[in-house]
Write an enzyme that holds these catalytic residues in place. Sequence first.
Site, mmCIF file in Angstrom:
data_model
loop_
_atom_site.group_PDB
_atom_site.id
_atom_site.type_symbol
_atom_site.label_atom_id
_atom_site.label_comp_id
_atom_site.label_asym_id
_atom_site.label_seq_id
_atom_site.Cartn_x
_atom_site.Cartn_y
_atom_site.Cartn_z
ATOM 1 N N SER A 65 4.191 -4.724 -18.492
ATOM 2 C CA SER A 65 3.729 -5.371 -17.263
ATOM 3 C C SER A 65 3.267 -6.808 -17.501
ATOM 4 O O SER A 65 2.517 -7.095 -18.437
ATOM 5 C CB SER A 65 2.580 -4.565 -16.650
ATOM 6 O OG SER A 65 2.033 -5.254 -15.535
ATOM 7 N N LYS A 93 3.057 4.811 -6.990
ATOM 8 C CA LYS A 93 2.790 4.220 -5.678
ATOM 9 C C LYS A 93 2.607 5.282 -4.590
ATOM 10 O O LYS A 93 1.830 5.092 -3.653
ATOM 11 C CB LYS A 93 3.898 3.243 -5.298
ATOM 12 C CG LYS A 93 3.931 2.002 -6.187
ATOM 13 C CD LYS A 93 5.008 1.019 -5.758
ATOM 14 C CE LYS A 93 5.038 -0.188 -6.674
ATOM 15 N NZ LYS A 93 6.054 -1.186 -6.247
ATOM 16 N N ASP A 122 -1.221 -1.359 7.729
ATOM 17 C CA ASP A 122 -0.032 -0.957 8.485
ATOM 18 C C ASP A 122 1.209 -0.985 7.605
ATOM 19 O O ASP A 122 2.074 -0.103 7.703
ATOM 20 C CB ASP A 122 0.163 -1.881 9.688
ATOM 21 C CG ASP A 122 -0.872 -1.646 10.778
ATOM 22 O OD1 ASP A 122 -1.524 -0.580 10.761
ATOM 23 O OD2 ASP A 122 -1.027 -2.532 11.644
ATOM 24 N N GLY A 153 20.668 -0.018 -1.466
ATOM 25 C CA GLY A 153 19.745 0.994 -1.960
ATOM 26 C C GLY A 153 18.821 1.487 -0.865
ATOM 27 O O GLY A 153 18.528 0.767 0.097
ATOM 28 N N GLY A 181 15.917 3.659 -1.800
ATOM 29 C CA GLY A 181 14.807 4.314 -2.478
ATOM 30 C C GLY A 181 13.469 3.685 -2.141
ATOM 31 O O GLY A 181 13.313 2.987 -1.128
ATOM 32 N N LEU A 200 15.926 -7.562 -6.730
ATOM 33 C CA LEU A 200 14.514 -7.293 -6.978
ATOM 34 C C LEU A 200 14.196 -7.155 -8.463
ATOM 35 O O LEU A 200 13.055 -7.339 -8.879
ATOM 36 C CB LEU A 200 14.077 -6.026 -6.243
ATOM 37 C CG LEU A 200 13.463 -6.217 -4.849
ATOM 38 C CD1 LEU A 200 14.411 -6.937 -3.910
ATOM 39 C CD2 LEU A 200 13.035 -4.888 -4.252
#
Length: 270
Positions: free
Chosen positions: A15, A66, A78, A128, A130, A213
């Site tokens: 990370s 997550k 939201d 995608g 997912g 991404l």
Amino acid sequence: MSDHYAVVGNPIAHSKSPQIHTRFAAEVGADLHYHRLWAPEDHFAPVAEAFFAGGGHGLNVTVPFKGAAYTFADTLSDRARAAGAVNTLRAEPDGRHFGDNTDGIGLLRDLQTNHGIDLAGRRLLLLGAGGAARGVLHDLLGEDPRTVVIANRTVDRAEALAGNDHRIRACGFDVLAGERFEVVINTTAAGLQGEMPPLPDDLLAPGATAYDLVYADEDTPFMAWARARGAVTVCDGLGMLVEQAAESFYQWRGTYPQTAPVIEALRIGA
């Protein structure tokens, strides 16, 4: 005494979040400590509870937690509710935990602020269906694109993500031939395995933007494919990573840091 923050995941050693938030803190003069936190795959809640019980102020959450963070949060934004996932947790004064998802706004800020891409009125293709796609879809729809198509190997998953939203069309990769898109966003992790979705060669409209991404030192297969087919703007997800982190930092500290210097530093490996 420094305020305490961390990023939790499994694996977590890779990370870049500690580097990013340490740079943000130096920029705004914040006294904080930020570290990586590993958790067993089925023990997110105990690890998060212990972190906050020990005085932790905020957590970033990465794969595979997550969804667990979404369940852990007492209150939700939201956009976290729309994504069904949380990547940012904040300790509240009353002891509760607020959950947000900053992935979508991070993607938008990278596209709009760093690359000058406006999605309004554009034909948008999301590759995608997912968790990564779900995490950004809410914010993308808010920019009023002309067309939104979600393409996935398993059409059922694309249809489930689209739901009953009349603004979205779901399909498989095999029916994209003959269509043109001005913005194509790859949310699949295929690039991590040196692969990419099966796409027709004429998919990109003139002046198209291609965004992956995934971030890496070199072009992903999708990025290389897009460059070879004339995409004008080709981006990886490093800018999104920094921008979503900046939104997390703002949620915690109430101050929005500059992101361009951090993106540049990470690009050159500083």
